[in-house]
Design an enzyme around this catalytic site. Structure first.
Site, PDB file in Angstrom:
ATOM      1  N   ALA A  48      42.907  37.102  36.406  1.00 58.87           N
ATOM      2  CA  ALA A  48      44.134  36.630  37.070  1.00 58.87           C
ATOM      3  C   ALA A  48      44.190  37.047  38.549  1.00 58.87           C
ATOM      4  CB  ALA A  48      45.347  37.188  36.324  1.00 58.87           C
ATOM      5  N   PRO A  49      44.744  36.181  39.424  1.00 57.38           N
ATOM      6  CA  PRO A  49      45.320  34.851  39.143  1.00 57.38           C
ATOM      7  C   PRO A  49      44.292  33.718  39.039  1.00 57.38           C
ATOM      8  CG  PRO A  49      45.557  35.375  41.469  1.00 57.38           C
ATOM      9  CD  PRO A  49      44.910  36.584  40.834  1.00 57.38           C
ATOM     10  N   GLY A  50      43.000  34.000  39.292  1.00 57.40           N
ATOM     11  CA  GLY A  50      42.024  32.953  39.015  1.00 57.40           C
ATOM     12  C   GLY A  50      41.070  32.583  40.136  1.00 57.40           C
ATOM     13  N   GLY A  51      40.940  33.432  41.152  1.00 59.33           N
ATOM     14  CA  GLY A  51      40.028  33.119  42.274  1.00 59.33           C
ATOM     15  C   GLY A  51      38.579  32.963  41.823  1.00 59.33           C
TER      16      GLY A  51
ATOM     17  N   ASP B  31      42.716  38.164  30.774  1.00 56.30           N
ATOM     18  CA  ASP B  31      43.597  38.996  31.611  1.00 56.30           C
ATOM     19  C   ASP B  31      44.997  38.921  31.026  1.00 56.30           C
ATOM     20  OD1 ASP B  31      45.099  40.148  33.861  1.00 56.30           O
ATOM     21  OD2 ASP B  31      43.310  39.753  35.055  1.00 56.30           O
TER      22      ASP B  31
ATOM     23  N   ASP C 110      42.759  42.645  26.308  1.00 57.54           N
ATOM     24  CA  ASP C 110      42.180  43.735  27.088  1.00 57.54           C
ATOM     25  C   ASP C 110      40.678  43.461  27.243  1.00 57.54           C
ATOM     26  OD1 ASP C 110      40.989  46.140  27.919  1.00 57.54           O
ATOM     27  OD2 ASP C 110      42.688  47.279  27.136  1.00 57.54           O
TER      28      ASP C 110
ATOM     29  N   LYS D 215      34.704  49.106  41.633  1.00 59.26           N
ATOM     30  CA  LYS D 215      35.705  49.525  42.627  1.00 59.26           C
ATOM     31  C   LYS D 215      35.416  50.970  43.007  1.00 59.26           C
ATOM     32  CE  LYS D 215      37.731  45.658  41.510  1.00 59.26           C
ATOM     33  NZ  LYS D 215      37.632  44.469  42.340  1.00 59.26           N
TER      34      LYS D 215
HETATM   35  C1  LIG Z   1      41.246  42.300  41.462  1.00 55.69           C
HETATM   36  S1  LIG Z   1      42.169  41.530  40.247  1.00 55.69           S
HETATM   37  C2  LIG Z   1      41.161  40.167  39.826  1.00 55.69           C
HETATM   38  C3  LIG Z   1      41.241  39.042  40.802  1.00 55.69           C
HETATM   39  C4  LIG Z   1      40.495  37.816  40.315  1.00 55.69           C
HETATM   40  N1  LIG Z   1      39.058  38.047  40.247  1.00 55.69           N
HETATM   41  C5  LIG Z   1      40.737  36.654  41.226  1.00 55.69           C
HETATM   42  O1  LIG Z   1      39.798  36.212  41.901  1.00 55.69           O
HETATM   43  O2  LIG Z   1      41.860  36.140  41.266  1.00 55.69           O
HETATM   44  C6  LIG Z   1      41.943  42.597  38.887  1.00 55.69           C
HETATM   45  C7  LIG Z   1      42.515  42.055  37.594  1.00 55.69           C
HETATM   46  O3  LIG Z   1      42.065  42.925  36.546  1.00 55.69           O
HETATM   47  C8  LIG Z   1      43.044  42.867  35.540  1.00 55.69           C
HETATM   48  N2  LIG Z   1      42.810  43.974  34.605  1.00 55.69           N
HETATM   49  C9  LIG Z   1      42.835  45.300  34.843  1.00 55.69           C
HETATM   50  N3  LIG Z   1      42.559  45.975  33.706  1.00 55.69           N
HETATM   51  C10 LIG Z   1      42.302  45.035  32.757  1.00 55.69           C
HETATM   52  C11 LIG Z   1      41.951  45.091  31.394  1.00 55.69           C
HETATM   53  N4  LIG Z   1      41.766  46.261  30.782  1.00 55.69           N
HETATM   54  N5  LIG Z   1      41.797  43.931  30.727  1.00 55.69           N
HETATM   55  C12 LIG Z   1      41.980  42.737  31.326  1.00 55.69           C
HETATM   56  N6  LIG Z   1      42.312  42.629  32.634  1.00 55.69           N
HETATM   57  C13 LIG Z   1      42.490  43.764  33.332  1.00 55.69           C
HETATM   58  C14 LIG Z   1      44.355  42.940  36.300  1.00 55.69           C
HETATM   59  O4  LIG Z   1      45.401  42.396  35.508  1.00 55.69           O
HETATM   60  C15 LIG Z   1      44.036  42.054  37.523  1.00 55.69           C
HETATM   61  O5  LIG Z   1      44.501  40.740  37.336  1.00 55.69           O
END
Ligand SMILES: C[S@@+](CC[C@H](N)C(=O)[O-])C[C@H]1O[C@@H](n2cnc3c(N)ncnc32)[C@H](O)[C@@H]1O
Length: 354
Positions: A220-223, A239, A259, A304
């Site tokens: 999320a949000p989907g990039g 997500d 998760d 990260k």
């Molecule tokens: C940096 S953002 C991702 C952005 C995404 N790649 C984009 O291009 O829009 C990190 C995402 O990891 C998700 N996240 C963190 N821990 C998670 C987990 N245990 N399971 C699923 N999603 C998780 C968060 O909800 C967040 O949306």
């Protein structure tokens, strides 16, 4: 003409990672030296007694994570006159090996970028003069070297050379990409840049196109999902957060509010991508699990790095994955890169195609 140092360009704030990583590799290649850098300067100099150009030929540019661009340098020109600088430079440069192109570069910092117009103009004049001298070959000629002009001020320049087939052909090693207006987040550029770096352009059709399947963890949000969909893939986006509605309308995305650390695919997919914001070692362990289970053929994931010892952390994560796969006899190729669109993170690629 002697090349007495290596110039390494990196993201500002990552000088010490760049310096430690390069020093380790140089030492392994039997070359001792010392580094000089200032924090947030966006570059590092590695000083050595032996020939810097020979060192570049021994090392692999692609194996460095934190170096965006490199070259073997002449002694810096730090007292140039305010006018007619070119005539001072031409004699020392005349003995450089013949080069195919000249890259105009500056430190990637706020002050550095202000020097770009000057660097561009000066490099054009320099290239023209070098062509007349025969140091710069005609545009389409084949040559083994490219020349770098690194501008620190109007009076302070560094000139260097790098091997065409072992370096970056992009100025400052930066791949500039246009943000696609329809993409749901700026993160989208990280995956696009990752493909440019890890997948040769002529293989995109075969490896990314043709209705492939993918899982996007932390989508999320989907990039990233948007990039996968753009290539024609069918994507499971995992997500708990909301996905862009426009993207869901493509009909190519299934959203699983689960998760990422417990999600299991119903059958193997072509690509796993993962941008989950969590501890790097936890993400690396998850990636190892996917690889050992044979749940995907290729993967791109981000680690990260909010901690201090970022080079060490990356190496530990890469080792965790490589050793885990070697123990089970799984053939693979693993590499990592601090991409231009990465901030406090690096992007990794794992190839499991046999
Ligand atoms: C940096 S953002 C991702 C952005 C995404 N790649 C984009 O291009 O829009 C990190 C995402 O990891 C998700 N996240 C963190 N821990 C998670 C987990 N245990 N399971 C699923 N999603 C998780 C968060 O909800 C967040 O949306």
């Amino acid at each position: 003409m002697s090349f007495t140092s290596v110039l390494l360009q990196c993201r500002a704030g990552f000088e010490s990672e760049c310096a430690v990583e390069f020093s380790e590799q140089a030492l392994e290649a039997g070359c001792a030296g010392y580094v000089r850098f200032e924090r947030n300067a966006g570059y590092v100099r590695f000083m050595l007694q032996s020939d810097a150009l020979a060192l570049l030929q021994q090392l692999s540019f692609r194996s460095l994570v934190f170096t965006r661009q490199w070259c073997a340098c002449l002694e810096p020109f730090d007292q140039l006159p305010a006018t007619d600088r070119l005539s001072v430079l031409l004699a020392p440069i005349a003995s450089l090996p013949p080069c195919a192109e000249l890259l105009a570069e500056v430190p990637d910092t706020t002050e550095g970028r202000e020097l770009l117009p000057f660097a561009g103009k000066f490099s054009s004049a320099m290239a023209q003069a070098l062509r007349q001298q025969g140091v710069m070959l005609p545009r389409k000629a084949r040559a083994e070297w490219r020349m770098h002009l690194f501008v620190l001020s109007g009076r302070h320049l560094i000139i260097g050379v790098s091997p065409i087939n072992n370096g970056s052909g992009l100025e400052m090693g930066i791949r500039r990409l246009k943000f696609p207006a329809q993409a749901p987040s700026r993160s989208t550029l990280k995956l696009e840049e990752a493909w440019h770096w890890f997948v040769p352009r002529h293989e995109w059709g075969e490896r990314l196109g043709g209705g492939k399947t993918a899982v996007d963890l932390g989508a999320a949000p989907g990039g990233w999902t948007w990039q996968l969909v753009r290539q024609g893939m069918f994507v499971t986006a995992v997500d708990n957060g909301p996905m862009s509605e426009d993207l869901m309308e493509s009909g190519q995305v299934t959203h699983c509010r689960e998760d990422a650390f417990y999600f299991q695919p119903s059958k193997p997919v072509d690509w796993l991508v993962c941008d989950v914001a969590d501890k790097p070692s936890r993400v690396a362990t998850l990636m190892l699990q996917w690889a050992l289970q044979g749940w995907c053929r290729e993967m791109i994931f981000n680690l990260k790095l909010p901690m201090k010892k970022r080079h060490q952390e990356v190496q530990q994560c890469l080792n965790l994955i490589s050793l885990g796969l070697e123990r089970e006899g799984v053939r693979h190729r693993l590499s990592a890169r601090h991409l231009y669109h990465d901030r406090e993170e690096v992007t990794c690629y794992l190839d499991l195609r046999r």
